[in-house]
Write a protein that holds these residues in place. Structure first.
Motif, PDB file in Angstrom:
ATOM      1  N   SER A 184       0.827  -1.203   0.000  1.00 15.00           N
ATOM      2  CA  SER A 184       0.000   0.000   0.000  1.00 15.00           C
ATOM      3  C   SER A 184       0.868   1.261   0.000  1.00 15.00           C
ATOM      4  CB  SER A 184      -0.901  -0.025   1.229  1.00 15.00           C
ATOM      5  OG  SER A 184      -1.647   1.138   1.316  1.00 15.00           O
ATOM      6  N   GLN A 187       1.908   1.958  -3.480  1.00 14.53           N
ATOM      7  CA  GLN A 187       0.772   2.470  -4.263  1.00 14.53           C
ATOM      8  C   GLN A 187       0.536   3.945  -3.940  1.00 14.53           C
ATOM      9  OE1 GLN A 187      -1.449   1.271  -6.537  1.00 14.53           O
ATOM     10  NE2 GLN A 187      -3.216   2.583  -6.284  1.00 14.53           N
ATOM     11  N   THR A 188       0.589   4.274  -2.637  1.00 15.46           N
ATOM     12  CA  THR A 188       0.365   5.664  -2.233  1.00 15.46           C
ATOM     13  C   THR A 188       1.418   6.589  -2.814  1.00 15.46           C
ATOM     14  OG1 THR A 188      -0.715   4.991  -0.208  1.00 15.46           O
ATOM     15  CG2 THR A 188       0.203   7.212  -0.243  1.00 15.46           C
ATOM     16  N   GLY A 190       2.753   6.285  -5.466  1.00 14.54           N
ATOM     17  CA  GLY A 190       2.653   6.307  -6.923  1.00 14.54           C
ATOM     18  C   GLY A 190       3.683   5.419  -7.588  1.00 14.54           C
TER      19      GLY A 190
END
Lengths: 225, 250, 640
Positions: A184, A187-188, A190
């Motif tokens: 995660s 993903q955060t 980018g």
């Protein structure tokens, strides 16, 4: 509001703080585990005690350690902010919700897992870190090097079943927290790519299993030996 | 088949609202979910009871107007479709179906299952466009675009703005919706000029509307009727931070 | 009344250019002194609103949906035509013009169609600049496909969602102007009447659909971009909310209605499955490129698709291939639709209702392989399976024609202005460009042409003659319309009858489909007229509308719309009755060739029927705009 505060107080900015502090804590876990595995060395705690003495007295390590505490608190604090905002975003909740089909359990319960970990952390710090810094642990001499016998403290604790149990629960929470948190964070930030994201997910999952398992092995083995 | 429906009824935005239970019988498996609601509403009107209000328009899965939270999932149990495309053969005789409106602070309920999604419009107004006036644009083929890039932009552009992502998200976050538009325009050469200001303004508007943050659970992607990927959210995050760090706006 | 179409003088290719020069201009600084109302936010409405605002006018835009992005333009699948000739296959503005006039069966205005073909190329440029992700070739340039029997590839597309992408492009341009404060958007607001002051359109009266509030809006010009009226048939491919109310109320205020009976029935829709059916779903016309249409030679009632696979070749009638050997399954929409109806009327229709024919891909799958078919039509096959539960890879699809588009609409001159000064109609809401039959991928083209490239010029010519003074909404003209409207709504609420609004809408649809659908005859139309008049009377005595006026009340909204559909239905029947020729989508059984094909009567009916409202329960008066063909030679269409 300056651009910086605006960025850092936006939902995305706060998430990035979560991700960056999270990644730092992940790195910390790796280092911490490497050190702790010395507890399992069959030398009566010599290697571990020397290592612990070094870690608690070296100014550079102490500086990083302060940073570590700061990041933990930041991680917790921001998560509280975000959770509050998220709660406000849905004032009336659903009667029925089948969430299991659309997302993993751990991804939905990072807050609960985080709280568990935080409680565990307080117990953990009180038990060892506090003792090391403010307690009265007798010194031992290893070839002229004076080190406090933290090993004895640990050994004593892990001979009691409830200490072991607390650690197992704590590590379980860490495992689930990491199983979502690791990937995660990427993903955060980018950092996703069709080629590398599967690898990140794999490493994340492996880390979430192996590192907590490594930590959990220590109390178990010390309890039985 | 015969079904029991538990439907959220709320007279207007000020009303507190509650669930009411209805029975419908002789439902054909070939009916769409909304046609089943039509049958129920005809039944209600004949009994002189206020029909259930719900949003719907094209009934072919593209306008994005229909918005029912059915048995705990936006648009019901099947993947990649909207409520209007859901057919009763997906249910069994005797089932109880619970139908709720989208729940989010930024989507206030207007009546029964009808919610106000104008917050989405305001996010687009904040920057979800390319500022070109009519006329005075170059010939279409003067802007070559790599086929895979065009396809990726199209994947994102398919968003129908229904709000299922917000409805499914445990935080009522609008990241998937916003990121779909940001991605489409960030991928295309035409979108480069306003790339930075666009993402900054859209995110600021999104936060102001009261949507939650993203926990990366992926629930939005799982329920999206157009299967828009959360990789768009990652791209939006990237766009946002690089814009924040490098734009001239202080 | 003298109908002046205001077609500019000169050769066809120069008319628009010259006209643009001859039109009066409004000084940029003065544009902000004018207000324009745009009703509807589809391709035409959104593009016009955005373009007006960019020029500097103050715009108020209205839509009944919750957001301008939901207008039904969004549902168009196939593509948009433009005479770009990117494929080097001999396309040109003149060819697109020629194809469109011919496709419309010579019932459209040459000058308008040529202008449409001219600006088609600008539309593609504009949309690409807005970020519409059209399909591309590997070299990065735009891809085209052929469509609707055209012999060139001129259709631009964005997967099967071209309408959606174009609408979102126009919506984004509109959103930008809303943010700029140049457009004030009124969503969930429905126009209920037009307000005339000194014979000019000066505003509208609306109902806020959430609060029920009746409100007046004043402006210097009113543009109707309210789409078509296919829902007069109850079942159509239109959206549930698509309605004729704005256009019909303008008609009742004096705007002429052009060619109301011209409706397009699309041949490949998913058949009706039962009485519960609320709308019909189109399956792209492209399916006929590979699918073969058939029914059994001998009637087999309630034949299912699964059973059909076991019917041997010699017992199948591939009737399109048999009757039209050179075009086969690719005959134009009207011919394909009519033939499907004919075989079903013979009792050879299939499925539960007997109102369906097979569209079979078995040969195509055998020839090209499942992968190739899946790549071409995968999303359509999935959609079909989703709706019907049948798998078209394993058994034939069932299809039946459905109402899809209305070529008729408010009569407009070359400037897209109706006969009421200051009232414009654009997009599907006007009658202008498609004649008696619209070609595939031309609806999107017309909507955007009108909105981006025609009306922004022509409206200036009118506004330049207008004083800046605004009419206050307290003006008695507004007050009067408001109070009449309130009385009408009160009346609807007070009937408290026994039948629901849908009961009436279904009854109306049944009459229209039966007598004014794919084929029409004098006897039937006369019968239908009586039935509609009776239905209208019954409606105003027995309709049941619950709830109150001052809240979100969808029954009331619908009752209001159905009341207008009933009246429009009657006018469609009058028009169909009067036009005793067959042309395009309008097939009069009395006018057919020896082989049963549509036969035009050019010497008698080469005109636009423009109907004038004469008052409640009075016959409408017909005005004729003669159509002059200087460039295109009139021929009888043949697809044998």
């Amino acid at each position: 509001m300056s651009w910086l505060t605006e960025t850092l107080t936006s939902t995305l900015g706060r998430k990035v703080i979560m991700a960056l502090t999270g990644i730092f804590l992940i790195l910390f876990l790796a280092v911490h585990l490497t050190g702790n595995l010395q507890l399992l060395k069959n030398d009566g705690g010599e290697a571990f005690n020397i290592y612990a003495e070094f870690m608690s007295t070296n100014p550079l390590i102490q500086f990083v350690s302060k940073g570590n505490f700061f990041f933990i608190l930041l991680h917790v604090l921001i998560s509280i902010f975000l959770t509050r905002k998220n709660r406000q975003a849905r004032p009336v909740s659903y009667q029925v919700a089948v969430k299991s089909e659309t997302s993993t359990w751990s991804s939905r319960n990072m807050g609960i897992l985080g709280t568990l970990i935080f409680v565990f952390l307080i117990i953990h710090l009180k038990g060892f870190w506090y003792e090391m810094h403010f307690g009265q642990i007798p010194y031992k001499n290893y070839d002229g090097f004076e080190a406090r016998d933290l090993y004895a403290v640990v050994d004593q604790a892990f001979s009691q079943w409830y200490w072991v149990a607390v650690y197992l629960v704590g590590m379980l929470a860490v495992a689930f927290h990491l199983s979502h948190g690791f990937q995660s964070a990427f993903q955060t930030l980018g950092l996703n790519h069709v080629k590398y994201s599967p690898a990140i997910r794999f490493v994340g999952l492996a880390f979430a299993i192996l590192v907590p398992a490594g930590f959990a092995a220590i109390p178990i083995m010390m309890f039985f030996t | 088949m015969n079904l029991t429906l538990k439907v959220w009824r709320q007279k207007n935005s000020a009303d507190k609202g509650k669930f009411e239970t209805y029975e419908v019988s002789d439902i054909s498996p070939d009916m769409s979910f909304l046609e089943m609601f039509d049958v129920l509403n005809e039944q209600l009107v004949n009994e002189s009871r206020d029909p259930i209000h719900f949003d719907h328009d094209c009934r072919e899965g593209i306008c994005g107007m229909c918005s029912m939270y059915i048995n705990g999932k936006p648009h019901g149990p099947k993947d990649a479709i909207t409520t209007c495309q859901l057919h009763m053969r997906s249910f069994k005789d005797g089932d109880t179906i619970v139908v709720e409106p989208w729940r989010a602070k930024a989507f206030p309920v207007l009546k029964d299952l009808v919610v106000d999604r104008s917050s989405f419009d305001r996010i687009i107004q904040a920057g979800g466009y390319i500022s070109v006036n009519t006329g005075g644009v170059p010939d279409a083929n003067e802007i070559p675009i790599r086929k895979d890039i065009a396809n990726e932009a199209m994947d994102a552009a398919q968003c129908i703005g229904c709000g299922a992502c917000v409805a499914a998200c445990k935080n009522a976050s609008a990241m998937l919706f916003v990121s779909a538009k940001v991605s489409q325009l960030a991928l295309l050469p035409q979108g480069q000029v306003e790339r930075k200001s666009r993402v900054e303004n859209m995110i600021a508007q999104m936060d102001g509307e009261g949507f939650g943050a993203c926990t990366n659970t992926g629930a939005c992607e799982a329920v999206c009727p157009k299967e828009i990927s959360i990789s768009n959210i990652a791209r939006m995050n990237r766009e946002y931070f690089s814009a924040k760090v490098s734009s001239q706006k202080v | 009344m003298n109908l002046n179409s205001k077609i500019p003088e000169g050769p066809i290719a120069e008319k628009w250019t010259k006209h643009k020069f001859n039109m009066k201009l409004v000084n940029p600084a003065n544009k902000r002194k004018y207000d324009i109302i745009v009703v509807g936010s589809g391709l035409a409405g959104a593009s016009a609103s955005a373009s007006f605002a960019e020029l500097g006018y103050n715009v108020k835009c209205f839509c009944f949906q919750d957001s301008p992005r939901r207008a039904h333009s969004i549902a168009a699948q196939g593509g948009i035509n433009a005479a770009k000739n990117y494929q080097n296959d001999g396309d040109s503005i003149y060819r697109l013009f020629y194809d469109t006039v011919k496709g419309g069966d010579y019932r459209s205005r040459e000058a308008n169609v040529h202008r449409l073909a001219e600006v088609s190329v600008n539309i593609i440029d504009q949309c690409v600049a807005q970020g519409v992700p059209f399909a591309r070739e590997y070299g990065g340039l735009l891809d085209n496909r052929s469509f609707g029997g055209a012999q060139v590839s001129r259709t631009f597309y964005a997967r099967g969602q071209t309408g959606q992408q174009l609408l979102l492009g126009a919506y984004s341009a509109l959103s930008r102007q809303i943010a700029n404060g140049k457009v004030k958007m009124y969503a969930r607001t429905e126009m209920l009447d037009l307000v005339l002051v000194e014979g000019k359109a000066r505003g509208i009266v609306t109902r806020n659909l959430v609060t029920g509030k009746i409100e007046s809006h004043s402006a210097h010009a009113v543009v109707l971009a309210t789409g078509g009226y296919g829902n007069v048939f109850f079942l159509s491919t239109n959206a549930m909310g698509s309605n004729c109310t704005a256009a019909w109320r303008a008609h009742k205020k004096g705007a002429l209605f052009g060619n109301p009976c011209f409706t397009q029935i699309h041949p490949t829709c998913i058949p009706v499955s039962g009485d519960h059916q609320s709308k019909l779903t189109l399956m792209s016309e492209s399916l006929r490129n590979d699918g073969r249409v058939w029914v059994p030679k001998v009637a087999k009632p309630k034949l299912t698709a699964k059973e059909a696979t076991k019917i041997p070749e010699e017992e199948r009638d591939y009737y399109l291939e048999r009757k039209y050997p050179s075009f086969g399954n690719l005959v134009p929409r009207d011919v394909a639709s009519r033939n499907a109806k004919m075989v079903c009327d013979e009792g050879r229709g299939v499925g539960n209702t007997g109102l369906a024919v097979f569209l079979d891909f078995a040969d195509a799958i055998k020839r090209d392989g499942k992968d190739v078919i899946e790549a071409k039509y995968g999303n359509l096959f999935d959609m079909y399976k989703q709706i019907t539960g049948d798998n078209p890879y394993e058994m034939p699809m069932m299809i039946y024609p459905a109402v899809h588009y209305t070529m008729g609409g408010l009569w407009v001159d070359y400037n897209l202005m109706t006969n009421i000064p200051g009232l414009y109609a654009i997009g599907e809401a006007n009658f202008s460009d498609h004649g008696a039959n619209r070609l595939g991928a031309s609806a999107l083209m017309q909507g955007l042409a009108d909105g981006y490239f025609v009306i922004p010029y022509t409206i200036g010519d009118y506004l330049a003659t207008m004083p800046y003074t605004k009419v206050d909404t307290d003006h008695e003209a507004f007050r009067e319309v408001e109070s009449k409207l309130k009385a009408k709504l009160d009346k609807l609420m007070s009937i408290k009858g026994k039948q629901t609004v849908d009961d009436f809408h279904k009854a109306l649809g049944k009459i229209m489909w039966e007598y004014c659908g794919m084929s029409r005859n004098e006897e039937g139309l006369k019968l239908a007229k009586g039935k509609i008049q009776a239905l209208k009377k019954e409606f105003w005595e027995d309709v049941k509308v619950l709830g109150s006026q001052d809240e979100l009340n969808m029954s009331l909204e619908k009752a209001n719309r159905v009341a207008d559909f009933i009246e429009l239905g009657e006018l469609m029947i009058d028009d169909a009755l009067h036009r005793s020729e067959s042309c395009g989508g309008h097939f009069r059984e009395e006018s057919q060739t020896g082989e049963g094909e549509a036969k035009r009567k050019d010497d008698e009916f080469s005109f636009v029927s423009a109907w004038e409202y004469k008052g409640e329960n009075q016959a409408e008066e017909l005005h004729k705009e003669e159509l002059v063909f200087e460039n295109v030679k009139l021929t009888q269409r043949s697809y044998k």
